[in-house]
Design a protein around this motif. Structure first.
Motif, PDB file in Angstrom:
ATOM      1  N   ASP A 104       0.827  -1.206   0.000  1.00 42.58           N
ATOM      2  CA  ASP A 104       0.000   0.000   0.000  1.00 42.58           C
ATOM      3  C   ASP A 104       0.863   1.259   0.000  1.00 42.58           C
ATOM      4  O   ASP A 104       0.539   2.247  -0.679  1.00 42.58           O
ATOM      5  N   VAL A 105       1.949   1.237   0.762  1.00 41.82           N
ATOM      6  CA  VAL A 105       2.830   2.399   0.830  1.00 41.82           C
ATOM      7  C   VAL A 105       3.504   2.652  -0.516  1.00 41.82           C
ATOM      8  O   VAL A 105       3.670   3.794  -0.937  1.00 41.82           O
ATOM      9  N   LEU A 106       3.841   1.582  -1.212  1.00 43.11           N
ATOM     10  CA  LEU A 106       4.541   1.717  -2.490  1.00 43.11           C
ATOM     11  C   LEU A 106       3.630   2.106  -3.648  1.00 43.11           C
ATOM     12  O   LEU A 106       4.099   2.642  -4.659  1.00 43.11           O
ATOM     13  N   ALA A 123      -3.608   9.362   9.705  1.00 44.17           N
ATOM     14  CA  ALA A 123      -4.601   9.459   8.638  1.00 44.17           C
ATOM     15  C   ALA A 123      -5.694   8.424   8.891  1.00 44.17           C
ATOM     16  O   ALA A 123      -5.449   7.384   9.510  1.00 44.17           O
ATOM     17  N   TYR A 124      -6.888   8.686   8.402  1.00 43.72           N
ATOM     18  CA  TYR A 124      -8.005   7.799   8.676  1.00 43.72           C
ATOM     19  C   TYR A 124      -7.930   6.539   7.815  1.00 43.72           C
ATOM     20  O   TYR A 124      -7.352   6.531   6.745  1.00 43.72           O
ATOM     21  N   GLY A 125      -8.508   5.461   8.293  1.00 43.33           N
ATOM     22  CA  GLY A 125      -8.686   4.294   7.455  1.00 43.33           C
ATOM     23  C   GLY A 125      -7.998   3.043   7.923  1.00 43.33           C
ATOM     24  O   GLY A 125      -7.996   2.049   7.214  1.00 43.33           O
ATOM     25  N   THR A 126      -7.385   3.042   9.120  1.00 43.91           N
ATOM     26  CA  THR A 126      -6.721   1.829   9.587  1.00 43.91           C
ATOM     27  C   THR A 126      -6.706   1.816  11.106  1.00 43.91           C
ATOM     28  O   THR A 126      -7.107   2.769  11.768  1.00 43.91           O
ATOM     29  N   GLU A 127      -6.224   0.726  11.667  1.00 47.52           N
ATOM     30  CA  GLU A 127      -6.191   0.591  13.115  1.00 47.52           C
ATOM     31  C   GLU A 127      -4.872   1.086  13.679  1.00 47.52           C
ATOM     32  O   GLU A 127      -3.865   1.159  12.983  1.00 47.52           O
ATOM     33  N   TYR A 161       7.786   4.809   8.550  1.00 46.72           N
ATOM     34  CA  TYR A 161       7.414   4.024   7.368  1.00 46.72           C
ATOM     35  C   TYR A 161       7.356   4.975   6.182  1.00 46.72           C
ATOM     36  O   TYR A 161       6.410   5.737   6.019  1.00 46.72           O
ATOM     37  N   LYS A 162       8.380   4.961   5.335  1.00 54.30           N
ATOM     38  CA  LYS A 162       8.455   5.901   4.223  1.00 54.30           C
ATOM     39  C   LYS A 162       8.987   5.188   2.993  1.00 54.30           C
ATOM     40  O   LYS A 162       9.685   4.177   3.092  1.00 54.30           O
ATOM     41  N   ALA A 163       8.688   5.735   1.823  1.00 49.51           N
ATOM     42  CA  ALA A 163       9.203   5.185   0.572  1.00 49.51           C
ATOM     43  C   ALA A 163       9.466   6.333  -0.394  1.00 49.51           C
ATOM     44  O   ALA A 163       8.795   7.369  -0.347  1.00 49.51           O
ATOM     45  N   PHE A 164      10.434   6.126  -1.299  1.00 50.90           N
ATOM     46  CA  PHE A 164      10.897   7.190  -2.180  1.00 50.90           C
ATOM     47  C   PHE A 164      11.321   6.628  -3.537  1.00 50.90           C
ATOM     48  O   PHE A 164      11.651   5.450  -3.653  1.00 50.90           O
ATOM     49  N   ARG A 165      11.366   7.491  -4.532  1.00 48.84           N
ATOM     50  CA  ARG A 165      12.194   7.222  -5.698  1.00 48.84           C
ATOM     51  C   ARG A 165      13.642   7.251  -5.238  1.00 48.84           C
ATOM     52  O   ARG A 165      14.088   8.208  -4.601  1.00 48.84           O
ATOM     53  N   GLU A 198       0.596  10.638   1.292  1.00 49.56           N
ATOM     54  CA  GLU A 198       0.476   9.907   2.547  1.00 49.56           C
ATOM     55  C   GLU A 198      -0.453   8.714   2.353  1.00 49.56           C
ATOM     56  O   GLU A 198      -1.430   8.805   1.604  1.00 49.56           O
ATOM     57  N   VAL A 199      -0.145   7.622   3.038  1.00 45.93           N
ATOM     58  CA  VAL A 199      -0.970   6.420   3.023  1.00 45.93           C
ATOM     59  C   VAL A 199      -1.233   6.010   4.468  1.00 45.93           C
ATOM     60  O   VAL A 199      -0.282   5.935   5.258  1.00 45.93           O
ATOM     61  N   PRO A 200      -2.474   5.758   4.852  1.00 49.50           N
ATOM     62  CA  PRO A 200      -2.726   5.303   6.228  1.00 49.50           C
ATOM     63  C   PRO A 200      -2.050   3.965   6.503  1.00 49.50           C
ATOM     64  O   PRO A 200      -2.095   3.055   5.666  1.00 49.50           O
ATOM     65  N   VAL A 201      -1.394   3.856   7.642  1.00 54.49           N
ATOM     66  CA  VAL A 201      -0.803   2.584   8.062  1.00 54.49           C
ATOM     67  C   VAL A 201      -1.224   2.305   9.502  1.00 54.49           C
ATOM     68  O   VAL A 201      -1.489   3.220  10.280  1.00 54.49           O
ATOM     69  N   SER A 202      -1.283   1.028   9.819  1.00 56.63           N
ATOM     70  CA  SER A 202      -1.589   0.652  11.193  1.00 56.63           C
ATOM     71  C   SER A 202      -0.354   0.865  12.052  1.00 56.63           C
ATOM     72  O   SER A 202       0.775   0.918  11.548  1.00 56.63           O
TER      73      SER A 202
END
Length: 473
Positions: A104-106, A123-127, A161-165, A198-202
């Motif tokens: 999901d992060v990628l 962010a909303y959407g996860t535990e 928890y991060k991801a990049f080019r 941004e991506v919601p993560v638990s």
């Protein structure tokens, strides 16, 4: 995901023997298509972390043992230097984040929408596990301070928890040793002009008894780091000349003035020859077709992620000086070619002009802006990769030799000469963002001075037409 896109997952670890093995087992089970490398950066651990990681026995895992504890920032910076994947993800070794959410992060990266992605616990959407109030409050203060300093709207700047080019994060100038790396990354990305998602993560936070390491001291240090990186130490990249390009991105009035003077918005189909980071591209989007090309894949990928989702935008990597460049651009013949501060970067600028001539439709117009006057050549020109500054007679001769007619040259930005000469005397090698913002504010004055026609300009604007031949359709 595209199988051609390789991934490096960077796992900084300090005394994480109790969590590293299970984390790696879960991480290696994630359905990632394409080549995967996992770099475990053992940051001077004394509890056997590296041995526990090695026991996983998977060739995709490399253990990098640092002889001393450098802090999270030092470990991550070391890992970035070693990363070989097209994308790079950072995942803390403490198991507070779920490796299975890596897909999901990628996704915004793989889909070509983002340059960087932050996994957000807020962010909303996860535990998430309900944990320390004061830590959450400190995080929110740091996130607010970073957002305010850089005009962002992140919800979780301290996320692990991060991801990049990878090419982008390798180009960032990072200096942090400890947890201040988190705010430095966010600020450097903003200064670069990166597209950040941004991506919601638990979140499965752990207690201090379970091994949590960040403290209030790190929070205070990070707060000071916001001020340092946003306002004092603003040199954000190791890529020569890019500081100035990014600074000019905020000079919206200047960019619009350039586009107005070039008449660039009058074309139905337009080729931008040398798009750089897309400062001008974004002002051409009303055309039926915009093709943006650049020799640097770093820039073309950035522009593709910013504007490639639009049906009327095509972005390609093309060397304008290559004899086959016309064929690489394709069969489309353009009403206009726009090129802003590009020819001076090309050793064989006459070959580039031949390409520009070749892709124009008969009767089409090339609108060019180049730096003017060889006596203004400075250390900043060298830093930005300029081979030359142009004298009007030389530029006219090169355009005529390429086949153009109706060549018109105008001095542009006379007021800017004073600022350039000041920078030259001071030995400055870049245009800072505050200079660009300040100059953008006085563009109305600069326009009036240019209308008076007194003195030399910092640049030359050239307008040249391709002749209409008898065989033109």
């Amino acid at each position: 995901m595209n199988a051609t896109k390789a991934l490096t997952v960077l796992v900084p670890a300090y005394n994480e023997r109790r969590t590293i093995r299970s984390l790696l087992v879960d991480l290696l089970s994630v359905p990632i298509e394409g080549d995967l490398e996992v770099l475990v950066i053992d940051d001077g651990s004394t509890d056997g972390t590296a041995d526990a990681a090695q026991s996983v026995g998977d060739e995709r895992v490399r253990i990098i043992r640092l002889p001393e504890n450098l802090g999270k920032g030092g470990a991550v910076r070391h890992g970035i230097d070693l990363a070989s994947g097209a994308f790079l993800a950072i995942l803390d070794a403490d198991r507070e984040y779920d490796p299975h959410e890596l897909v999901d992060v990628l996704r915004p990266l793989i889909d070509g929408r983002a340059d960087a992605v932050f996994g957000s616990r807020f962010a909303y959407g996860t535990e998430r596990r309900v944990m320390y109030y004061w830590h959450a409050l400190g995080n929110r203060i740091l996130t607010w301070a970073t957002n305010a300093a850089c005009d962002l709207n992140l919800t979780d700047v301290m996320s692990g928890y991060k991801a990049f080019r990878t090419d982008l994060v390798k180009s960032l100038r990072l200096t942090s040793r400890g947890f201040t790396l988190e705010v430095e990354l966010a600020i450097r990305l903003a200064q670069w002009g990166a597209t950040v998602y941004e991506v919601p993560v638990s979140y499965h936070g752990r207690t201090y008894r379970e091994g949590k390491k960040i403290t209030w001291r790190d929070g205070v240090a990070s707060l000071f780091a916001v001020g340092k990186f946003a306002f004092i130490d603003r040199s954000f990249t190791t890529k020569g000349g890019h500081d100035s390009l990014a600074s000019l991105a905020v000079a919206d009035r200047l960019n619009r003035w350039i586009v107005d003077e070039l008449g660039a918005r009058s074309h139905r189909t337009v080729l931008e020859a040398g798009c750089g980071t897309g400062n001008i591209t974004g002002l051409l989007l009303e055309a039926e077709l915009v093709m943006a090309v650049d020799v640097d894949p770093f820039y073309t990928e950035s522009v593709r992620r910013r504007y490639g989702r639009l049906d009327n935008v095509v972005v390609e990597q093309v060397d304008l000086a290559n004899p086959s460049a016309t064929g690489l651009i394709g069969s489309e013949r353009f009403d206009g070619v726009v090129s802003v501060n590009v020819l001076e970067h090309i050793a064989d600028d006459e070959a580039a002009l031949a390409t520009i001539f070749g892709v124009l439709a008969p009767g089409g117009t090339a609108s060019l802006l180049v730096p003017a006057h060889s006596d203004l050549f400075s250390a900043a020109d060298i830093e930005m990769g300029h081979f030359r500054r142009y004298e009007p007679a030389d530029l006219r001769q090169k355009l005529v030799s390429a086949g153009f007619t109706d060549v018109e040259l105008r001095q542009f930005n006379r007021l800017g000469v004073f600022g350039w000469q000041l920078n030259k005397r001071m030995g400055r090698t870049e245009i800072s963002s505050w200079q660009a913002r300040a100059y953008s504010l006085i563009v109305p004055i600069a326009r009036q001075i240019d209308r008076l026609g007194w003195g030399r300009g910092l640049s030359i604007i050239a307008s040249a037409r391709k002749p209409i031949t008898e065989n033109a359709s």
